[in-house]
Design a protein around this motif. Structure first.
Motif, short mmCIF file in Angstrom:
data_model
loop_
_atom_site.label_atom_id
_atom_site.label_comp_id
_atom_site.label_asym_id
_atom_site.label_seq_id
_atom_site.Cartn_x
_atom_site.Cartn_y
_atom_site.Cartn_z
N LEU A 1 -5.81 2.56 0.88
CA LEU A 1 -4.48 3.14 0.69
C LEU A 1 -4.17 4.19 1.75
CD1 LEU A 1 -4.24 3.63 -3.20
CD2 LEU A 1 -3.53 1.68 -1.81
N TYR B 1 -3.40 0.55 -7.12
CA TYR B 1 -3.51 -0.76 -6.46
C TYR B 1 -3.30 -1.89 -7.47
CZ TYR B 1 -4.82 -4.54 -3.48
OH TYR B 1 -4.76 -5.72 -2.76
N MET C 1 0.82 -1.21 0.00
CA MET C 1 0.00 0.00 0.00
C MET C 1 0.86 1.26 0.00
SD MET C 1 -3.19 -1.08 0.01
CE MET C 1 -4.34 -2.31 0.65
#
Length: 430
Positions: free
Chosen positions: A384, A346, A328
Protein backbone atom coordinates in the motif's frame (compact mmCIF):
# COMPACT_ATOMS: atom_id res chain seq x y z
CA UNK A 1 -5.60 -26.28 -25.40
CA UNK A 2 -7.02 -22.86 -24.53
CA UNK A 3 -4.35 -20.49 -23.20
CA UNK A 4 -6.21 -20.11 -19.89
CA UNK A 5 -6.11 -23.89 -19.42
CA UNK A 6 -2.33 -24.16 -19.80
CA UNK A 7 -0.43 -24.78 -16.57
CA UNK A 8 1.58 -21.90 -15.19
CA UNK A 9 3.91 -21.91 -12.20
CA UNK A 10 4.44 -18.76 -10.16
CA UNK A 11 7.77 -19.56 -8.50
CA UNK A 12 9.26 -18.21 -5.28
CA UNK A 13 6.36 -15.94 -4.31
CA UNK A 14 5.91 -14.57 -0.81
CA UNK A 15 2.64 -15.40 0.96
CA UNK A 16 0.84 -13.31 3.56
CA UNK A 17 2.29 -15.42 6.38
CA UNK A 18 5.80 -14.48 5.25
CA UNK A 19 6.69 -17.87 3.78
CA UNK A 20 7.74 -18.45 0.18
CA UNK A 21 6.03 -20.94 -2.08
CA UNK A 22 5.32 -22.05 -5.61
CA UNK A 23 1.76 -21.45 -6.82
CA UNK A 24 0.48 -23.67 -9.62
CA UNK A 25 -2.24 -22.33 -11.93
CA UNK A 26 -4.42 -24.14 -14.44
CA UNK A 27 -7.91 -23.98 -15.92
CA UNK A 28 -8.31 -20.47 -14.53
CA UNK A 29 -7.78 -21.51 -10.92
CA UNK A 30 -5.10 -22.12 -8.35
CA UNK A 31 -4.35 -25.82 -8.56
CA UNK A 32 -1.80 -26.13 -5.76
CA UNK A 33 0.40 -24.17 -3.38
CA UNK A 34 3.62 -26.04 -2.62
CA UNK A 35 6.95 -25.45 -0.95
CA UNK A 36 9.44 -23.76 -3.25
CA UNK A 37 10.97 -26.32 -5.59
CA UNK A 38 8.99 -29.22 -4.11
CA UNK A 39 7.41 -30.17 -7.45
CA UNK A 40 8.85 -30.20 -10.94
CA UNK A 41 7.19 -27.48 -13.02
CA UNK A 42 4.72 -28.34 -15.74
CA UNK A 43 4.41 -25.67 -18.39
CA UNK A 44 5.63 -22.08 -18.20
CA UNK A 45 7.43 -20.78 -15.12
CA UNK A 46 7.46 -17.14 -13.99
CA UNK A 47 9.97 -16.35 -11.26
CA UNK A 48 8.42 -13.86 -8.82
CA UNK A 49 11.15 -13.72 -6.22
CA UNK A 50 10.68 -10.68 -4.01
CA UNK A 51 6.98 -10.38 -4.86
CA UNK A 52 4.03 -10.70 -2.49
CA UNK A 53 1.17 -12.66 -4.06
CA UNK A 54 -2.33 -11.35 -3.31
CA UNK A 55 -5.86 -11.92 -4.59
CA UNK A 56 -6.23 -9.37 -7.37
CA UNK A 57 -8.08 -6.17 -6.52
CA UNK A 58 -11.17 -4.97 -8.35
CA UNK A 59 -12.62 -1.54 -9.09
CA UNK A 60 -16.28 -1.63 -7.95
CA UNK A 61 -17.17 2.00 -8.68
CA UNK A 62 -15.90 4.32 -11.40
CA UNK A 63 -17.28 6.57 -14.15
CA UNK A 64 -15.60 5.87 -17.48
CA UNK A 65 -17.75 8.36 -19.38
CA UNK A 66 -16.31 11.18 -17.23
CA UNK A 67 -12.78 9.92 -16.68
CA UNK A 68 -9.79 12.01 -17.85
CA UNK A 69 -11.91 15.03 -18.76
CA UNK A 70 -9.45 17.40 -17.08
CA UNK A 71 -8.67 19.08 -20.38
CA UNK A 72 -12.18 20.28 -21.18
CA UNK A 73 -13.05 23.96 -20.81
CA UNK A 74 -14.59 23.91 -17.34
CA UNK A 75 -14.05 25.81 -14.12
CA UNK A 76 -11.03 24.10 -12.57
CA UNK A 77 -11.39 25.64 -9.13
CA UNK A 78 -12.55 23.89 -5.95
CA UNK A 79 -16.06 22.51 -6.28
CA UNK A 80 -18.68 20.63 -4.39
CA UNK A 81 -20.88 17.88 -5.77
CA UNK A 82 -23.58 20.15 -7.22
CA UNK A 83 -21.16 22.36 -9.14
CA UNK A 84 -19.30 19.28 -10.39
CA UNK A 85 -22.56 17.84 -11.70
CA UNK A 86 -23.33 21.13 -13.46
CA UNK A 87 -19.87 21.19 -15.05
CA UNK A 88 -20.26 17.61 -16.21
CA UNK A 89 -23.71 18.22 -17.71
CA UNK A 90 -22.25 21.11 -19.71
CA UNK A 91 -19.22 19.13 -20.85
CA UNK A 92 -21.07 15.99 -21.92
CA UNK A 93 -23.03 17.86 -24.60
CA UNK A 94 -19.99 17.84 -26.89
CA UNK A 95 -18.51 14.45 -26.04
CA UNK A 96 -18.33 11.90 -28.86
CA UNK A 97 -18.61 8.12 -28.49
CA UNK A 98 -15.05 7.78 -29.81
CA UNK A 99 -13.78 10.13 -27.12
CA UNK A 100 -15.55 8.12 -24.41
CA UNK A 101 -14.17 4.88 -25.80
CA UNK A 102 -10.59 6.16 -25.98
CA UNK A 103 -10.57 7.67 -22.49
CA UNK A 104 -12.26 4.63 -20.98
CA UNK A 105 -9.84 2.28 -22.68
CA UNK A 106 -6.86 4.22 -21.33
CA UNK A 107 -8.32 4.25 -17.80
CA UNK A 108 -9.17 0.54 -17.92
CA UNK A 109 -5.62 -0.35 -18.97
CA UNK A 110 -4.18 1.79 -16.18
CA UNK A 111 -6.41 0.00 -13.66
CA UNK A 112 -5.42 -3.37 -15.11
CA UNK A 113 -1.73 -2.48 -14.80
CA UNK A 114 -2.39 -1.68 -11.14
CA UNK A 115 -3.92 -5.12 -10.64
CA UNK A 116 -7.68 -4.68 -11.11
CA UNK A 117 -8.92 -7.57 -13.24
CA UNK A 118 -12.59 -6.61 -12.74
CA UNK A 119 -14.09 -3.14 -13.15
CA UNK A 120 -17.58 -1.75 -12.70
CA UNK A 121 -18.31 1.56 -14.42
CA UNK A 122 -21.40 3.72 -14.16
CA UNK A 123 -22.31 5.51 -17.42
CA UNK A 124 -25.00 8.12 -18.01
CA UNK A 125 -28.20 7.06 -19.78
CA UNK A 126 -31.02 9.45 -20.64
CA UNK A 127 -32.56 11.80 -23.14
CA UNK A 128 -29.48 14.05 -23.16
CA UNK A 129 -27.06 11.32 -24.22
CA UNK A 130 -29.21 8.41 -25.33
CA UNK A 131 -27.31 5.13 -25.17
CA UNK A 132 -24.05 6.28 -26.77
CA UNK A 133 -22.02 6.01 -23.56
CA UNK A 134 -23.25 2.47 -22.95
CA UNK A 135 -22.38 1.56 -26.53
CA UNK A 136 -18.89 3.05 -26.14
CA UNK A 137 -18.30 0.98 -22.98
CA UNK A 138 -19.52 -2.15 -24.73
CA UNK A 139 -16.82 -1.59 -27.34
CA UNK A 140 -14.22 -1.21 -24.58
CA UNK A 141 -15.45 -4.46 -23.06
CA UNK A 142 -14.99 -6.22 -26.41
CA UNK A 143 -11.50 -4.77 -26.85
CA UNK A 144 -10.42 -5.98 -23.40
CA UNK A 145 -12.07 -9.38 -23.53
CA UNK A 146 -9.76 -11.93 -21.92
CA UNK A 147 -7.76 -9.26 -20.08
CA UNK A 148 -10.34 -8.10 -17.54
CA UNK A 149 -14.05 -8.26 -16.73
CA UNK A 150 -15.93 -4.98 -17.30
CA UNK A 151 -19.41 -4.42 -15.88
CA UNK A 152 -21.60 -1.55 -17.08
CA UNK A 153 -24.12 0.17 -14.82
CA UNK A 154 -26.82 2.23 -16.59
CA UNK A 155 -26.82 5.43 -14.50
CA UNK A 156 -30.14 6.96 -15.49
CA UNK A 157 -30.81 10.71 -15.63
CA UNK A 158 -33.62 12.69 -14.02
CA UNK A 159 -36.53 13.06 -14.27
CA UNK A 160 -37.78 9.53 -13.70
CA UNK A 161 -41.24 10.09 -12.30
CA UNK A 162 -44.49 10.69 -14.17
CA UNK A 163 -44.97 11.74 -17.77
CA UNK A 164 -41.79 13.84 -17.72
CA UNK A 165 -39.70 10.78 -16.86
CA UNK A 166 -41.20 8.38 -19.41
CA UNK A 167 -38.40 8.72 -21.96
CA UNK A 168 -35.66 8.26 -19.36
CA UNK A 169 -37.41 5.19 -17.98
CA UNK A 170 -37.65 3.73 -21.48
CA UNK A 171 -33.98 4.40 -22.19
CA UNK A 172 -33.01 2.67 -18.96
CA UNK A 173 -34.88 -0.45 -20.06
CA UNK A 174 -33.29 -0.22 -23.52
CA UNK A 175 -29.81 0.04 -22.00
CA UNK A 176 -30.39 -3.09 -19.95
CA UNK A 177 -31.75 -4.94 -22.99
CA UNK A 178 -28.68 -3.93 -25.00
CA UNK A 179 -26.13 -5.22 -22.53
CA UNK A 180 -25.86 -2.99 -19.47
CA UNK A 181 -25.33 -5.22 -16.45
CA UNK A 182 -27.08 -3.31 -13.65
CA UNK A 183 -29.51 -0.52 -12.83
CA UNK A 184 -27.98 2.70 -11.56
CA UNK A 185 -29.33 6.03 -10.40
CA UNK A 186 -29.32 8.52 -7.53
CA UNK A 187 -32.78 8.40 -5.91
CA UNK A 188 -31.74 10.54 -2.95
CA UNK A 189 -31.38 13.54 -5.33
CA UNK A 190 -35.01 13.34 -6.44
CA UNK A 191 -37.69 15.50 -4.82
CA UNK A 192 -39.46 12.25 -3.96
CA UNK A 193 -36.68 9.74 -3.16
CA UNK A 194 -39.15 7.00 -2.22
CA UNK A 195 -41.01 7.17 -5.53
CA UNK A 196 -37.75 7.31 -7.47
CA UNK A 197 -36.44 4.30 -5.54
CA UNK A 198 -39.60 2.38 -6.41
CA UNK A 199 -39.07 3.02 -10.12
CA UNK A 200 -35.44 1.92 -10.09
CA UNK A 201 -36.04 -1.22 -8.04
CA UNK A 202 -39.13 -2.25 -9.98
CA UNK A 203 -37.28 -1.78 -13.27
CA UNK A 204 -34.45 -3.96 -12.02
CA UNK A 205 -36.91 -6.60 -10.86
CA UNK A 206 -38.76 -6.62 -14.19
CA UNK A 207 -35.50 -6.78 -16.16
CA UNK A 208 -33.94 -9.32 -13.78
CA UNK A 209 -30.89 -7.19 -13.12
CA UNK A 210 -28.84 -6.29 -10.05
CA UNK A 211 -28.81 -2.76 -8.69
CA UNK A 212 -25.98 -0.36 -7.85
CA UNK A 213 -27.33 2.99 -6.69
CA UNK A 214 -25.72 6.24 -5.60
CA UNK A 215 -27.16 6.62 -2.12
CA UNK A 216 -27.08 9.62 0.25
CA UNK A 217 -23.97 11.28 -1.18
CA UNK A 218 -24.55 14.21 1.13
CA UNK A 219 -23.72 15.41 4.62
CA UNK A 220 -27.41 16.02 5.28
CA UNK A 221 -28.14 13.81 8.29
CA UNK A 222 -31.84 13.78 7.32
CA UNK A 223 -31.09 11.84 4.14
CA UNK A 224 -32.12 8.25 4.93
CA UNK A 225 -32.34 6.60 1.51
CA UNK A 226 -30.04 3.78 2.60
CA UNK A 227 -32.52 2.67 5.24
CA UNK A 228 -35.36 2.99 2.73
CA UNK A 229 -33.44 0.81 0.27
CA UNK A 230 -32.88 -1.85 2.91
CA UNK A 231 -36.57 -1.79 3.82
CA UNK A 232 -37.50 -2.12 0.13
CA UNK A 233 -35.29 -5.17 -0.32
CA UNK A 234 -36.48 -6.84 2.88
CA UNK A 235 -40.14 -6.12 2.20
CA UNK A 236 -40.10 -7.30 -1.42
CA UNK A 237 -37.65 -10.18 -1.19
CA UNK A 238 -35.74 -8.62 -4.09
CA UNK A 239 -33.77 -11.58 -5.50
CA UNK A 240 -30.86 -9.81 -7.22
CA UNK A 241 -27.66 -8.33 -5.84
CA UNK A 242 -27.87 -4.78 -4.47
CA UNK A 243 -25.02 -2.32 -3.89
CA UNK A 244 -25.31 1.12 -2.30
CA UNK A 245 -22.48 3.46 -3.16
CA UNK A 246 -21.24 6.46 -1.14
CA UNK A 247 -23.78 6.46 1.78
CA UNK A 248 -22.04 9.57 3.15
CA UNK A 249 -24.93 10.81 5.31
CA UNK A 250 -24.73 7.67 7.46
CA UNK A 251 -21.45 9.02 8.82
CA UNK A 252 -23.26 12.12 10.15
CA UNK A 253 -26.18 10.45 11.95
CA UNK A 254 -26.75 9.59 15.60
CA UNK A 255 -25.13 6.36 16.83
CA UNK A 256 -28.48 4.66 17.43
CA UNK A 257 -29.64 5.52 13.90
CA UNK A 258 -26.39 4.27 12.42
CA UNK A 259 -26.60 1.02 14.36
CA UNK A 260 -30.21 0.42 13.33
CA UNK A 261 -29.54 1.20 9.66
CA UNK A 262 -26.40 -0.95 9.56
CA UNK A 263 -28.36 -3.89 10.96
CA UNK A 264 -31.06 -3.40 8.29
CA UNK A 265 -28.46 -3.24 5.52
CA UNK A 266 -26.83 -6.44 6.80
CA UNK A 267 -30.16 -8.28 6.93
CA UNK A 268 -30.98 -7.13 3.39
CA UNK A 269 -27.61 -8.36 2.11
CA UNK A 270 -26.75 -4.97 0.61
CA UNK A 271 -23.09 -4.23 -0.09
CA UNK A 272 -21.87 -0.70 0.61
CA UNK A 273 -19.20 0.83 -1.62
CA UNK A 274 -17.37 3.76 -0.10
CA UNK A 275 -15.46 6.09 -2.41
CA UNK A 276 -12.95 7.86 -0.17
CA UNK A 277 -10.94 9.86 -2.71
CA UNK A 278 -13.82 11.68 -4.38
CA UNK A 279 -15.95 12.08 -1.27
CA UNK A 280 -13.08 13.46 0.77
CA UNK A 281 -12.54 15.95 -2.06
CA UNK A 282 -16.16 16.96 -2.70
CA UNK A 283 -17.80 16.92 0.70
CA UNK A 284 -17.71 19.55 3.46
CA UNK A 285 -16.11 22.34 1.42
CA UNK A 286 -18.28 25.02 3.06
CA UNK A 287 -18.79 23.21 6.34
CA UNK A 288 -17.73 25.13 9.47
CA UNK A 289 -15.44 23.41 11.98
CA UNK A 290 -15.50 20.68 13.07
CA UNK A 291 -15.36 19.45 9.48
CA UNK A 292 -16.74 15.92 8.81
CA UNK A 293 -14.68 13.58 6.70
CA UNK A 294 -17.32 12.78 4.11
CA UNK A 295 -17.08 9.01 4.54
CA UNK A 296 -19.79 6.55 5.44
CA UNK A 297 -19.89 4.81 8.84
CA UNK A 298 -17.32 2.21 7.80
CA UNK A 299 -16.60 0.68 11.21
CA UNK A 300 -20.27 0.36 12.20
CA UNK A 301 -21.26 -1.21 8.88
CA UNK A 302 -18.43 -3.73 9.12
CA UNK A 303 -19.32 -4.52 12.72
CA UNK A 304 -22.89 -5.28 11.62
CA UNK A 305 -21.62 -7.77 9.03
CA UNK A 306 -22.11 -5.61 5.94
CA UNK A 307 -19.81 -6.14 2.97
CA UNK A 308 -17.96 -2.82 2.74
CA UNK A 309 -15.98 -2.32 -0.45
CA UNK A 310 -14.04 0.68 -1.68
CA UNK A 311 -13.80 2.23 -5.13
CA UNK A 312 -11.82 4.95 -6.83
CA UNK A 313 -14.90 6.69 -8.25
CA UNK A 314 -13.90 9.70 -10.35
CA UNK A 315 -10.43 10.40 -11.70
CA UNK A 316 -9.15 13.57 -13.34
CA UNK A 317 -12.57 14.94 -14.20
CA UNK A 318 -14.93 17.65 -12.85
CA UNK A 319 -15.52 15.56 -9.69
CA UNK A 320 -11.90 14.80 -8.79
CA UNK A 321 -8.81 16.48 -10.26
CA UNK A 322 -6.58 13.60 -9.15
CA UNK A 323 -6.87 9.80 -9.05
CA UNK A 324 -4.10 7.40 -10.03
CA UNK A 325 -6.17 4.43 -11.29
CA UNK A 326 -4.97 2.19 -8.52
CA UNK A 327 -7.09 0.35 -5.94
CA UNK A 328 -4.12 0.72 -3.59
CA UNK A 329 -4.96 4.44 -3.43
CA UNK A 330 -8.48 3.74 -2.13
CA UNK A 331 -7.08 1.19 0.32
CA UNK A 332 -4.49 3.68 1.58
CA UNK A 333 -7.20 6.26 2.23
CA UNK A 334 -9.20 3.68 4.17
CA UNK A 335 -6.17 3.25 6.42
CA UNK A 336 -5.50 6.97 6.82
CA UNK A 337 -9.04 8.37 6.93
CA UNK A 338 -11.15 5.30 7.66
CA UNK A 339 -8.83 3.83 10.31
CA UNK A 340 -8.87 0.30 8.91
CA UNK A 341 -5.88 -1.98 9.24
CA UNK A 342 -3.88 -2.39 6.02
CA UNK A 343 -5.14 -5.95 5.57
CA UNK A 344 -8.77 -4.94 6.12
CA UNK A 345 -8.32 -2.05 3.71
CA UNK A 346 -6.88 -4.33 1.05
CA UNK A 347 -9.78 -6.74 1.57
CA UNK A 348 -12.15 -3.82 0.85
CA UNK A 349 -10.61 -3.37 -2.62
CA UNK A 350 -10.23 -7.07 -3.36
CA UNK A 351 -12.51 -9.73 -1.87
CA UNK A 352 -15.23 -7.32 -0.70
CA UNK A 353 -15.14 -5.42 -3.99
CA UNK A 354 -15.62 -8.64 -5.94
CA UNK A 355 -18.51 -9.75 -3.74
CA UNK A 356 -20.19 -6.37 -4.22
CA UNK A 357 -19.89 -6.93 -7.97
CA UNK A 358 -21.35 -10.42 -7.76
CA UNK A 359 -18.01 -12.05 -8.52
CA UNK A 360 -16.25 -14.91 -6.77
CA UNK A 361 -13.69 -13.79 -4.24
CA UNK A 362 -10.79 -15.96 -3.27
CA UNK A 363 -7.47 -16.36 -1.54
CA UNK A 364 -4.07 -17.73 -2.46
CA UNK A 365 -5.14 -21.31 -1.91
CA UNK A 366 -6.11 -24.30 -4.05
CA UNK A 367 -9.50 -23.96 -5.72
CA UNK A 368 -9.59 -20.17 -5.68
CA UNK A 369 -9.92 -18.24 -8.94
CA UNK A 370 -6.56 -17.37 -10.47
CA UNK A 371 -7.22 -13.63 -10.26
CA UNK A 372 -3.93 -12.58 -8.72
CA UNK A 373 -1.59 -9.66 -8.19
CA UNK A 374 2.10 -10.10 -7.49
CA UNK A 375 3.60 -6.89 -6.13
CA UNK A 376 7.20 -6.26 -5.15
CA UNK A 377 6.75 -5.98 -1.40
CA UNK A 378 7.12 -8.14 1.67
CA UNK A 379 3.89 -7.09 3.43
CA UNK A 380 0.50 -5.61 2.63
CA UNK A 381 1.61 -2.42 4.38
CA UNK A 382 4.57 -2.19 2.04
CA UNK A 383 2.36 -2.80 -1.00
CA UNK A 384 0.00 0.00 0.00
CA UNK A 385 2.83 2.39 0.77
CA UNK A 386 4.82 1.97 -2.45
CA UNK A 387 2.68 3.13 -5.35
CA UNK A 388 5.58 2.49 -7.74
CA UNK A 389 6.08 -1.15 -6.85
CA UNK A 390 6.68 -3.69 -9.64
CA UNK A 391 3.52 -5.68 -10.38
CA UNK A 392 2.45 -8.77 -12.30
CA UNK A 393 -1.26 -9.23 -12.95
CA UNK A 394 -3.00 -12.54 -13.65
CA UNK A 395 -6.52 -12.92 -15.03
CA UNK A 396 -8.12 -16.34 -15.41
CA UNK A 397 -4.79 -18.00 -14.82
CA UNK A 398 -2.62 -16.14 -17.29
CA UNK A 399 -0.30 -13.16 -17.16
CA UNK A 400 -2.09 -10.13 -18.63
CA UNK A 401 0.19 -7.28 -17.57
CA UNK A 402 3.61 -6.81 -16.02
CA UNK A 403 5.15 -3.55 -14.82
CA UNK A 404 8.79 -3.10 -13.93
CA UNK A 405 10.37 0.06 -12.54
CA UNK A 406 14.02 0.91 -12.85
CA UNK A 407 15.84 3.25 -10.52
CA UNK A 408 19.48 4.27 -10.53
CA UNK A 409 21.57 7.00 -8.94
CA UNK A 410 24.32 8.77 -10.81
CA UNK A 411 27.85 8.65 -9.44
CA UNK A 412 28.84 11.85 -7.63
CA UNK A 413 31.45 14.04 -9.27
CA UNK A 414 34.76 12.78 -7.78
CA UNK A 415 36.09 16.36 -7.72
CA UNK A 416 33.18 17.58 -5.57
CA UNK A 417 33.86 18.12 -1.87
CA UNK A 418 31.53 19.41 0.84
CA UNK A 419 31.60 23.15 1.36
CA UNK A 420 34.05 24.23 4.02
CA UNK A 421 33.03 27.89 4.23
CA UNK A 422 30.25 27.37 6.80
CA UNK A 423 30.45 29.39 10.01
CA UNK A 424 32.22 27.65 12.84
CA UNK A 425 30.01 25.34 14.90
CA UNK A 426 27.43 24.66 12.14
CA UNK A 427 26.73 21.26 10.68
CA UNK A 428 25.26 19.82 7.54
CA UNK A 429 21.46 20.12 7.32
CA UNK A 430 19.70 16.87 8.04
Amino acid sequence: MDEADRPLLLANVRLLDGSTADVHLGAGRIQAVTATGAQDPIGEVIDLSGHLLLPAPAEPHCHFDKVLLGGVDIDRGPRGLDTAVTAWYAARQSISPTDVRDRALRAAKELLASGATAIRSHVDVGTETGLVFVEALQEVRRLLLGQLDLQIVAFVDFPLRGVAGADNRALLVDALAQGADAVGGAPYRDEDPSACLDILMETAFDCRKPVDLHIDETLDSDSHTLGALAEWVLRSGFPYRVSASHCVSLGTQRPDVVERTAAQVARAGIAVVTCPATNLYLQARAHPPPVPRGLTAIAQLRAAGVTVAAGGDNARDPFNPLGRFDPMEAASLLVLAGHLSPRAAYEAVSGAARRAMGLESGAVEPGSPAELLAVRASTVEGALADARADRAVFHRGRLVCRTRHERYFTTPNPKWTPSTDRPAGTSHPR
